[in-house]
Design a protein around this motif. Structure first.
Motif, short mmCIF file in Angstrom:
data_model
loop_
_atom_site.label_atom_id
_atom_site.label_comp_id
_atom_site.label_asym_id
_atom_site.label_seq_id
_atom_site.Cartn_x
_atom_site.Cartn_y
_atom_site.Cartn_z
N UNK A 48 0.66 -1.31 0.16
CA UNK A 48 -0.12 -0.11 0.02
C UNK A 48 0.91 1.28 0.10
N UNK A 49 1.85 1.15 0.69
CA UNK A 49 2.78 2.40 0.94
C UNK A 49 3.48 2.77 -0.49
N UNK A 50 3.82 1.55 -1.34
CA UNK A 50 4.49 1.88 -2.68
C UNK A 50 3.39 2.37 -3.43
N UNK A 51 2.14 1.90 -3.61
CA UNK A 51 0.99 2.44 -4.38
C UNK A 51 0.86 3.79 -4.20
N UNK A 52 0.60 4.19 -2.77
CA UNK A 52 0.26 5.65 -2.63
C UNK A 52 1.55 6.53 -2.81
N UNK A 53 2.88 5.91 -2.76
CA UNK A 53 3.91 6.79 -3.12
C UNK A 53 3.78 7.04 -4.79
N UNK A 54 3.51 6.17 -5.63
CA UNK A 54 3.23 6.20 -6.88
C UNK A 54 2.38 7.10 -7.40
N UNK A 55 1.17 7.32 -6.63
CA UNK A 55 0.08 8.34 -6.97
C UNK A 55 0.77 9.84 -6.41
N UNK A 56 1.43 9.55 -5.44
CA UNK A 56 1.76 11.08 -5.11
C UNK A 56 2.80 11.77 -5.91
N UNK A 57 3.46 10.96 -6.55
CA UNK A 57 4.44 11.34 -7.36
C UNK A 57 4.35 11.28 -8.98
N UNK B 27 1.77 6.85 6.40
CA UNK B 27 1.17 6.10 7.15
C UNK B 27 1.34 4.60 7.18
N UNK B 28 1.15 4.18 5.97
CA UNK B 28 1.46 2.60 5.50
C UNK B 28 2.93 2.22 5.55
N UNK B 29 3.87 3.19 5.52
CA UNK B 29 5.16 2.68 5.86
C UNK B 29 5.58 2.87 7.33
N UNK B 30 4.88 3.66 8.07
CA UNK B 30 5.12 3.72 9.49
C UNK B 30 4.43 2.60 10.19
N UNK B 31 2.98 2.14 9.68
CA UNK B 31 2.63 1.03 10.23
C UNK B 31 3.35 -0.24 9.86
#
Length: 517
Positions: free
Chosen positions: A14-23, A73-77
């Motif tokens: 999830x963290x990698x997916x959200x990172x892709x969307x954010x960039x 949040x995903x990476x922190x979790x």
């Protein structure tokens, strides 16, 4: 633990997916010029050429900002779950170590129980006091013999432990043993008396003493005279190989343990090794041999020597491992396997120096209780040891006679069918080898989270150790090579693998079924 790993994996994805969307894409809106179906961005510093074809494309800030926050949040979790997983593993390791430590101690005590019956006659303490003594040694908990028996405090010395006051010496013939005591306690004279007894019983006595002259040990093999530490190291290496060879010969003999040992005694092949003040030469021998050969010798002497009649006798100032060649991690094995004799000195009233009192404490293998004994009187130091006359060929015990005698005894006592000498050889592991294999198997089961199998095995250890070992191997799915290397401790090749691991593995399969599908 597996559920926690799944959470970590999902959080990272999830963290990698959200990172892709954010960039991806633009954060702010912009004007573009569209012509002929194609649009091009208009720089901020340049005015548009015409109003026609001018379009505004909104930015993705409304998506990119929440996506970036969700990625954090995903990476922190995932990080928090990883830390918790590490904490769970540390707790499990501590729990496994505690359980295995408790089991190892219990297993050593169970192995020592086999010695109890042989020493039972010496547990009935004679209450008669021994006169002319000024010492009252205490046992392990600080209480004197008088306090333990409930009688008033007195100054009496240790009491005799049998009708024959010196019968305790017979137990030093074939048991690994330790004699220790302070300066002047009489260690040297007592050891020489026991060596003479061993020689009288036909033992081949080998004395490892680099500080004594050969004339001090006439009639026995003296190694190391003149501080020849290399000679001692080379003998220890031969000793280790001889023990391994004897176990191989016993495995191939098709004889019972009693019959095979009787042959060794009849041929005069009982080898007793006396280590005089091992702490004084252990380091130098190890340096010359470029390995911890004294540690190997100490461990082998305590665990493997008795069945093949090659018992060592250690002489030291104390019973600590540092005084026994600095052997490390073998305290439990020492307590379970060694018979110990502590000699008690007394102070000469005229010279004020310690002298032998003629008394000591005998500690049996695997037991904390210490029994008071008397030492035989000696008028002078023994330096010459005379062996008894050898048996002639006509009076020697032949192997065939021993075999026939063993068969008849078995058949008469148990009404067994005739035993064939050509039966296939079966390796019989020692108590220490079986205990070590079970501990190794439990460690592997705990390591791979086979908790149910580990609990089942621990409940079967006392009554069905062989079945417990078979269940462990089957649960782990180990073949004979892996079992030999990881569980039996015999490696994946060589004579131990061929003569011990493979027969042991095959015997378990014959008794309980196939191990690896």
């Amino acid at each position: 633990m597996n559920n926690r790993r799944t959470k970590i994996t999902i959080s990272l994805i999830a963290g990698f997916i959200f990172t892709g969307i954010a960039t991806t894409g633009h954060l702010h809106g912009k004007f573009v010029s569209c012509s002929g179906g194609q649009c091009s961005a208009i720089p901020d510093y340049q005015a548009p050429e015409a109003a026609e074809g001018l379009e505004y494309q909104p930015g993705w800030a409304i998506i990119k900002v929440p996506a970036a926050l969700l990625a954090v949040v995903a990476f922190a979790y995932a990080w928090a779950q990883a830390e918790q997983l590490k904490l769970d593993r540390d707790k499990a390791a501590i729990r496994r170590k505690a359980e295995l430590g408790a089991y190892g101690a219990a297993a050593q005590m169970q192995a020592a129980e086999q010695y109890y019956e042989e020493f039972a006659p010496y547990l009935e303490v004679d209450a008669a006091e021994v006169s002319d003594s000024s010492t009252n040694p205490s046992n392990d908990d600080g209480k004197t013999i008088a306090q333990v028996q409930g009688s008033p405090e007195s100054t009496s010395a240790p009491v005799a432990t049998a009708t024959q006051p010196f019968a305790w010496r017979e137990n030093f013939l074939e048991y690994p043993a330790l004699i220790y005591g302070g300066m002047g306690a009489g260690k040297s004279w007592t050891v020489r008396d026991i060596v003479r007894l061993k020689v009288e019983h036909g033992h081949q006595v080998v004395v490892l003493d680099p500080h004594a002259a050969s004339r001090e040990w006439q009639g026995v093999q003296h190694i190391g005279a003149g501080m020849n530490y290399r000679a001692i190291g080379e003998y220890l290496d031969r000793y280790l190989h001889e023990i391994a060879k004897r176990y191989q010969d016993f495995n191939q003999s098709n004889l019972s343990e009693e019959t095979w040992q009787a042959q060794l005694r009849a041929r005069g092949e009982v080898i007793s090794v006396v280590c005089e003040e091992m702490t004084n030469w252990a380091d130098r021998v190890n340096t010359i041999m470029k390995r911890d050969i004294t540690g190997e010798f100490f461990k082998c002497g305590m665990s493997d020597s008795r069945k093949v009649l090659m018992p060592p006798l250690f002489v030291a100032h104390d019973r600590t491992l540092s005084c026994l060649g600095d052997a490390k991690g073998l305290a439990k094995l020492r307590d379970a396997a060694l018979m110990e004799l502590e000699l008690i000195p007394k102070i000469d009233p005229s010279t004020k120096k310690p002298v032998a009192s003629g008394q000591g404490w005998l500690k049996l293998p695997g037991h904390k209780e210490r029994l008071g004994i008397q030492l035989p009187p000696q008028s002078q130091k023994i330096t010459t040891f005379t062996a008894p006359p050898t048996l002639s060929n006509s009076s020697a015990v032949e192997e065939s006679d021993l075999w026939e005698r063993a068969k008849q005894r078995l058949q008469q006592a148990w009404k067994l069918p005739p035993v064939e000498r050509d039966a296939p050889a079966v390796f019989t592991p020692s108590d220490l080898e079986r205990t070590s294999a079970l501990v190794n198997a439990l460690q592997l089961l705990m390591k791979f989270d086979r908790i149910d199998a580990a609990k089942q095995i621990k409940s079967m250890l006392e009554d069905e150790p062989n079945h417990a070992l078979w269940i462990a191997l089957k649960s782990l799915g180990l073949g004979v090579t892996a079992a030999s290397r990881e569980v039996f401790g015999f490696g994946s090749g060589g004579s131990n693998f061929q003569n011990k691991a493979k027969p042991w593995y095959a015997a378990l399969e014959r008794q309980f079924g196939q191990i690896k599908e």
